[in-house]
Design a protein around this motif. Structure first.
Motif, PDB file in Angstrom:
ATOM      1  N   GLU A   1     -20.364 -13.499  -9.225  1.00 58.11           N
ATOM      2  CA  GLU A   1     -20.705 -13.980  -9.793  1.00 58.11           C
ATOM      3  C   GLU A   1     -21.989 -13.783 -11.280  1.00 58.11           C
TER       4      GLU A   1
ATOM      5  N   ALA B   1     -17.330 -19.736 -10.869  1.00 62.48           N
ATOM      6  CA  ALA B   1     -16.629 -19.065 -10.775  1.00 62.48           C
ATOM      7  C   ALA B   1     -14.844 -18.841 -10.061  1.00 62.48           C
TER       8      ALA B   1
ATOM      9  N   GLY C   1     -12.191 -16.183 -12.082  1.00 60.24           N
ATOM     10  CA  GLY C   1     -11.745 -15.101 -10.882  1.00 60.24           C
ATOM     11  C   GLY C   1      -9.964 -15.628 -11.353  1.00 60.24           C
TER      12      GLY C   1
ATOM     13  N   TRP D   1     -21.204 -10.633 -13.260  1.00 61.01           N
ATOM     14  CA  TRP D   1     -20.740 -11.210 -14.371  1.00 61.01           C
ATOM     15  C   TRP D   1     -21.328 -11.928 -15.399  1.00 61.01           C
TER      16      TRP D   1
ATOM     17  N   PRO E   1      -7.977 -16.798  -6.399  1.00 62.68           N
ATOM     18  CA  PRO E   1      -8.140 -16.089  -7.671  1.00 62.68           C
ATOM     19  C   PRO E   1      -9.161 -14.937  -7.070  1.00 62.68           C
ATOM     20  N   ALA E   2      -9.471 -14.028  -8.729  1.00 65.69           N
ATOM     21  CA  ALA E   2      -9.698 -12.408  -7.828  1.00 65.69           C
ATOM     22  C   ALA E   2     -10.873 -12.549  -7.719  1.00 65.69           C
ATOM     23  N   PRO E   3     -11.547 -11.708  -5.992  1.00 65.16           N
ATOM     24  CA  PRO E   3     -12.943 -11.251  -5.924  1.00 65.16           C
ATOM     25  C   PRO E   3     -14.049 -11.237  -7.505  1.00 65.16           C
ATOM     26  N   VAL E   4     -15.036 -12.382  -7.527  1.00 64.88           N
ATOM     27  CA  VAL E   4     -16.472 -12.199  -8.574  1.00 64.88           C
ATOM     28  C   VAL E   4     -17.529 -12.190  -8.709  1.00 64.88           C
TER      29      VAL E   4
ATOM     30  N   ALA F   1      -9.510 -13.526 -14.249  1.00 63.11           N
ATOM     31  CA  ALA F   1      -9.321 -12.592 -14.325  1.00 63.11           C
ATOM     32  C   ALA F   1      -8.159 -11.637 -13.628  1.00 63.11           C
TER      33      ALA F   1
END
Length: 333
Positions: free
Chosen positions: A229, A12, A16, A232, A224-227, A19
């Motif tokens: 998970e 994750a 992120g 995704w 990191p960009a919020p993802v 991204a």
């Protein structure tokens, strides 16, 4: 250009980080390790229904291509550039899509050469030593035109681990992957050249500096960009209402079309498999094929129109007509 080194991170966090890099569109190189046993899916693979409690983690790359072993014993590289031709030209479309990996992989080949490994890029998506895969490469071009080139190097373990990972998380055989036996692959360790993460980062940095005149500044990992998970991973998953299915064996593995029909028209369609493409093109193609008559001339016209845009591409399936042929294999006669 920034260089970031990240040991032992989660899938994750890695997704992120990529991204965020794609959104920024700035030149950067990230060299990293994922912790644990990891099955790395390409962007367009269907998500396997892993049993609860499995030790194997799932990772979906931003780029397409094959499913592969990742995690402990492997090293990942993520090169982000403002556009797909940035290593050689200020003109974003100077390189044809099929040329992009040939240029991007050169820094890695130089790094392996410096480590005493005679690696070769034969085209498509593998780096090889004596015809045995030691690295996997792929790339994505996002909506802004930024490039993400991804590579996975077999360091202390090799890609022959893939069947064991699939046995654990994909007992239904949803991911149609090419199985490589251990004797058909290799690794830096098997060549007597196992490296630390920092050593790989230094060698790859020097490879790109010498090959392309780049300069790097070591930097801490940005946030990191919020993802989400789960979302995704589930972006490509089995959807029961897509009850028609066509498949084609391709250069990289398989192309699969899952879709629903409304009379003579395609009501909804999802493409899956081992191909490499820019995600905006696949989104546009799936959208424009919905409502299309499920016949060869109409499908081919949509496909040709989408990929006539110079920024769009799909690699690893052969001629564009393969898409229509795959869909039609799922249409009842």
């Amino acid at each position: 250009m920034t260089l970031v080194v990240q040991p032992g991170i989660s899938p994750a966090v890695s997704v992120g980080a990529d991204a965020a890099a794609l959104a920024a569109g700035e030149a950067s190189l990230r060299v990293y390790e994922l912790a644990g046993d990891v099955l790395s899916l390409g962007r367009y693979h269907l998500l396997p229904s892993a049993p609860s409690g499995t030790r194997v983690l799932l990772h979906r790359r931003h780029s397409g291509g094959r499913a592969t072993a990742f995690g402990d014993g492997f090293i990942g590289l993520a090169l982000t550039l403002p556009h797909r031709s940035a290593l050689v030209s200020a003109e974003p479309l100077a390189l044809a899509p099929a040329q992009v990996m040939n240029r991007c992989v050169r820094g890695i080949l130089e790094a392996l050469k410096a480590a005493g490994v005679a690696a070769f890029y034969p085209g498509r998506d593998f780096i090889t030593v004596d015809r045995r895969p030691i690295g996997l490469v792929s790339f994505e071009v996002g909506p802004t035109g930024a490039l993400l080139f991804e590579a996975i190097l077999a360091n202390r373990r090799d890609f022959g681990l893939l069947p064991a990972l699939l046995d654990e998380v994909d007992r239904e055989g949803i991911v149609a992957a090419e199985m490589l036996a251990a004797e058909d692959t290799t690794s830096l360790a098997r060549l007597g050249r196992a490296l630390s993460l920092d050593d790989v980062a230094t060698l790859v940095r020097c490879g790109y500096e010498q090959g392309f005149g780049l300069s790097f500044d070591v930097a801490p990992a940005p946030a990191p960009a919020p993802v989400d998970e789960g979302r995704w991973l589930e972006q490509r998953s089995v959807r029961p209402h897509l009850d028609r299915r066509g498949t084609t064996r391709t250069q990289l593995g398989h192309l699969e079309a899952r879709f629903a029909l409304d009379g003579a028209q395609i009501a909804e369609l999802m493409l899956a498999g081992d191909f490499i493409a820019n995600s905006p093109a696949i989104e546009a193609l799936e959208r424009e094929l919905s409502g299309c008559v499920a016949r060869s001339p109409a499908i081919d016209e949509v496909v040709q129109r989408v990929f006539a845009q110079p920024e769009n591409f799909v690699l690893g399936i052969g001629p564009l007509e393969t898409i229509g042929e795959t869909i039609l294999r799922g249409v009842p006669t």
